[in-house]
Design a protein around this motif. Sequence first.
Motif, PDB file in Angstrom:
ATOM      1  N   TYR A 149       0.379  -1.528   0.375  1.00  9.09           N
ATOM      2  CA  TYR A 149      -0.094   0.236   0.116  1.00  9.09           C
ATOM      3  C   TYR A 149       0.950   0.993   0.222  1.00  9.09           C
ATOM      4  O   TYR A 149       0.513   2.285  -1.045  1.00  9.09           O
ATOM      5  CB  TYR A 149      -0.973  -0.254   1.136  1.00  9.09           C
ATOM      6  CG  TYR A 149      -0.410  -0.272   2.575  1.00  9.09           C
ATOM      7  CD1 TYR A 149       0.051   1.355   2.539  1.00  9.09           C
ATOM      8  CD2 TYR A 149      -0.063  -1.211   3.444  1.00  9.09           C
ATOM      9  CE1 TYR A 149       0.315   1.648   4.440  1.00  9.09           C
ATOM     10  CE2 TYR A 149       0.378  -0.854   4.525  1.00  9.09           C
ATOM     11  CZ  TYR A 149       0.754   0.411   5.302  1.00  9.09           C
ATOM     12  OH  TYR A 149       1.332   0.527   6.012  1.00  9.09           O
ATOM     13  N   ALA A 150       2.217   1.274   0.664  1.00  6.67           N
ATOM     14  CA  ALA A 150       2.759   2.231   0.917  1.00  6.67           C
ATOM     15  C   ALA A 150       3.555   2.196  -1.092  1.00  6.67           C
ATOM     16  O   ALA A 150       3.860   3.779  -1.668  1.00  6.67           O
ATOM     17  CB  ALA A 150       3.890   1.916   1.943  1.00  6.67           C
ATOM     18  N   ILE A 151       4.385   1.844  -1.020  1.00 11.04           N
ATOM     19  CA  ILE A 151       4.776   1.717  -2.752  1.00 11.04           C
ATOM     20  C   ILE A 151       3.479   1.965  -3.439  1.00 11.04           C
ATOM     21  O   ILE A 151       3.439   3.014  -4.837  1.00 11.04           O
ATOM     22  CB  ILE A 151       4.928   0.658  -3.341  1.00 11.04           C
ATOM     23  CG1 ILE A 151       6.173  -0.660  -2.102  1.00 11.04           C
ATOM     24  CG2 ILE A 151       4.944   0.035  -4.750  1.00 11.04           C
ATOM     25  CD1 ILE A 151       6.774  -1.610  -3.282  1.00 11.04           C
ATOM     26  N   ALA A 187       1.309   6.282  -6.693  1.00 12.69           N
ATOM     27  CA  ALA A 187       0.000   6.796  -6.770  1.00 12.69           C
ATOM     28  C   ALA A 187       0.218   8.549  -7.264  1.00 12.69           C
ATOM     29  O   ALA A 187      -0.194   9.164  -8.123  1.00 12.69           O
ATOM     30  CB  ALA A 187      -1.272   6.611  -6.313  1.00 12.69           C
ATOM     31  N   LEU A 188       1.136   8.854  -5.967  1.00 11.78           N
ATOM     32  CA  LEU A 188       1.122  10.585  -6.177  1.00 11.78           C
ATOM     33  C   LEU A 188       1.623  10.589  -7.216  1.00 11.78           C
ATOM     34  O   LEU A 188       2.072  11.910  -7.517  1.00 11.78           O
ATOM     35  CB  LEU A 188       1.801  10.288  -4.984  1.00 11.78           C
ATOM     36  CG  LEU A 188       2.537  12.121  -4.270  1.00 11.78           C
ATOM     37  CD1 LEU A 188       0.969  12.512  -3.792  1.00 11.78           C
ATOM     38  CD2 LEU A 188       3.007  11.976  -2.928  1.00 11.78           C
ATOM     39  N   ILE A 189       3.209   9.838  -7.002  1.00  8.07           N
ATOM     40  CA  ILE A 189       3.841  10.556  -8.555  1.00  8.07           C
ATOM     41  C   ILE A 189       3.040  10.846  -9.486  1.00  8.07           C
ATOM     42  O   ILE A 189       3.272  11.532 -10.405  1.00  8.07           O
ATOM     43  CB  ILE A 189       5.399   9.487  -8.620  1.00  8.07           C
ATOM     44  CG1 ILE A 189       6.063   9.663  -7.182  1.00  8.07           C
ATOM     45  CG2 ILE A 189       6.450  10.087 -10.339  1.00  8.07           C
ATOM     46  CD1 ILE A 189       6.850   8.448  -7.065  1.00  8.07           C
ATOM     47  N   VAL A 190       2.656   9.854 -10.048  1.00  9.15           N
ATOM     48  CA  VAL A 190       1.742   9.963 -11.271  1.00  9.15           C
ATOM     49  C   VAL A 190       0.609  10.858 -11.792  1.00  9.15           C
ATOM     50  O   VAL A 190       0.426  11.561 -12.267  1.00  9.15           O
ATOM     51  CB  VAL A 190       0.700   8.709 -11.508  1.00  9.15           C
ATOM     52  CG1 VAL A 190      -0.097   8.524 -13.303  1.00  9.15           C
ATOM     53  CG2 VAL A 190       2.036   7.207 -12.230  1.00  9.15           C
ATOM     54  N   GLY A 191       0.227  11.656 -10.040  1.00 11.01           N
ATOM     55  CA  GLY A 191      -1.337  12.126  -9.779  1.00 11.01           C
ATOM     56  C   GLY A 191      -0.622  13.337 -10.420  1.00 11.01           C
ATOM     57  O   GLY A 191      -1.226  14.793 -10.887  1.00 11.01           O
ATOM     58  N   GLY A 192       0.486  13.639  -9.527  1.00 10.41           N
ATOM     59  CA  GLY A 192       1.453  14.954  -9.871  1.00 10.41           C
ATOM     60  C   GLY A 192       1.747  15.284 -10.913  1.00 10.41           C
ATOM     61  O   GLY A 192       1.531  16.700 -11.746  1.00 10.41           O
TER      62      GLY A 192
END
Length: 70
Positions: A3-5, A10-15
């Motif tokens: 879940y952390a990975i 997801a944070l990187i792709v969303g940003g």
Amino acid sequence: MWYAITAIVALIVGGAGGFFAGVFYLRKQLEKMQSDPEMLTKMAKQMGYNLNGQQMKKAQQMMRNQKFKR
């Protein structure tokens, strides 16, 4: 652990997606502003400038000469 990975990816792709969407939107607004003097005047007033006719023509000419790379 997964879940952390997943959250980090997801944070990187969303940003990255948000950044490119913002750049696309800003480029479209600038292209639209080239042909709309009222929009250019509104932007100048928001920045604290009052453009007279000569300044408006010069600003429009500068906008037309600007190349927006894709």
